[in-house]
Design a protein around this motif. Structure first.
Motif, PDB file in Angstrom:
ATOM      1  N   TYR A 124       0.877  -1.063   0.096  1.00  0.00           N
ATOM      2  CA  TYR A 124       0.030  -0.052  -0.019  1.00  0.00           C
ATOM      3  C   TYR A 124       0.939   1.161   0.047  1.00  0.00           C
ATOM      4  O   TYR A 124       0.649   2.242  -0.851  1.00  0.00           O
ATOM      5  CB  TYR A 124      -0.987  -0.221   1.214  1.00  0.00           C
ATOM      6  CG  TYR A 124      -1.695   1.275   1.383  1.00  0.00           C
ATOM      7  CD1 TYR A 124      -2.781   1.510   0.524  1.00  0.00           C
ATOM      8  CD2 TYR A 124      -1.705   2.241   2.387  1.00  0.00           C
ATOM      9  CE1 TYR A 124      -3.633   2.687   0.533  1.00  0.00           C
ATOM     10  CE2 TYR A 124      -2.452   3.318   2.566  1.00  0.00           C
ATOM     11  CZ  TYR A 124      -3.368   3.408   1.543  1.00  0.00           C
ATOM     12  OH  TYR A 124      -4.108   4.578   1.390  1.00  0.00           O
ATOM     13  N   VAL A 165       0.652   4.352  -2.534  1.00  0.00           N
ATOM     14  CA  VAL A 165       0.602   5.932  -2.164  1.00  0.00           C
ATOM     15  C   VAL A 165       1.990   6.882  -2.803  1.00  0.00           C
ATOM     16  O   VAL A 165       1.961   7.814  -3.313  1.00  0.00           O
ATOM     17  CB  VAL A 165       0.714   5.647  -0.567  1.00  0.00           C
ATOM     18  CG1 VAL A 165       0.749   7.352  -0.143  1.00  0.00           C
ATOM     19  CG2 VAL A 165      -0.655   5.166   0.039  1.00  0.00           C
ATOM     20  N   ILE A 180       1.631  11.274   5.824  1.00  0.00           N
ATOM     21  CA  ILE A 180       1.059  10.054   5.192  1.00  0.00           C
ATOM     22  C   ILE A 180       2.067   8.936   5.639  1.00  0.00           C
ATOM     23  O   ILE A 180       1.837   7.802   6.228  1.00  0.00           O
ATOM     24  CB  ILE A 180       0.830   9.982   3.714  1.00  0.00           C
ATOM     25  CG1 ILE A 180      -0.391  10.674   3.393  1.00  0.00           C
ATOM     26  CG2 ILE A 180       0.641   8.470   3.288  1.00  0.00           C
ATOM     27  CD1 ILE A 180      -0.678  10.851   2.097  1.00  0.00           C
TER      28      ILE A 180
END
Length: 174
Positions: free
Chosen positions: A103, A107, A124
């Motif tokens: 993931y 991103v 993030i």
């Protein structure tokens, strides 16, 4: 099933799939998925797992996350040698670590494509690094785990370095 292939056998000439988010392909079915090679899991091809982070490597939290991913690669090799049962808590935690890393790659690729601000990238990846920390500690706390695996899991723990200004920037967006 994909972990060994993802970490150990990158295929550099593999084309990047177009992004729906960036408008590179329509939001209906992604034609790349229908052209991509299918078959046995050992035949699936990936870019080198650290390639997505290279354009963002000056961001400290991205560097921390990429370091954690590299340490997880080493840890997963130790675990695959021990081959835990597929339904074990260890396997579940390893799967969560792997999913978090994959993931993170997605991103990172989209942060670059969308040319997002440094503060967004930093926050993030602060959260993603924290997720890997939690999973590494969860793995290290499992009963009956080999000491070498426990130590390798603990080596993954890294403290993210997010500036207060980054969090303030995020707060102004909402």
């Amino acid at each position: 099933q994909f972990m060994r292939r993802y970490f150990d056998r990158p295929d550099s000439p593999l084309p990047e799939p177009p992004s729906v988010v960036c408008g590179q392909t329509p939001s209906r079915e992604n034609p790349y998925l229908f052209k991509a090679r299918t078959g046995a899991p050992h035949a699936v091809k990936f870019h080198h797992f650290l390639d997505a982070y290279r354009p963002l490597e000056t961001n400290r939290n991205v560097a921390i996350f990429a370091e954690q991913a590299g340490l997880f690669r080493q840890l997963s090799s130790k675990i695959s040698e021990a081959s835990p049962p597929s339904e074990s808590p260890m396997s579940m935690t390893i799967g969560q670590c792997f999913a978090t890393i994959v993931y993170g790659q997605l991103v990172a690729e989209n942060l670059v494509r969308l040319n997002m601000p440094e503060s967004i990238t930093s926050t993030i990846f602060s959260i993603l690094a924290g997720d890997l920390n939690q999973l590494a500690l969860q793995l290290a706390a499992l009963p009956d785990i080999d000491d070498a695996i426990r130590q390798a899991a603990l080596q993954m723990v890294r403290i993210p370095e997010t500036r207060a200004a980054d969090w303030k920037f995020i707060a102004t967006l909402y």
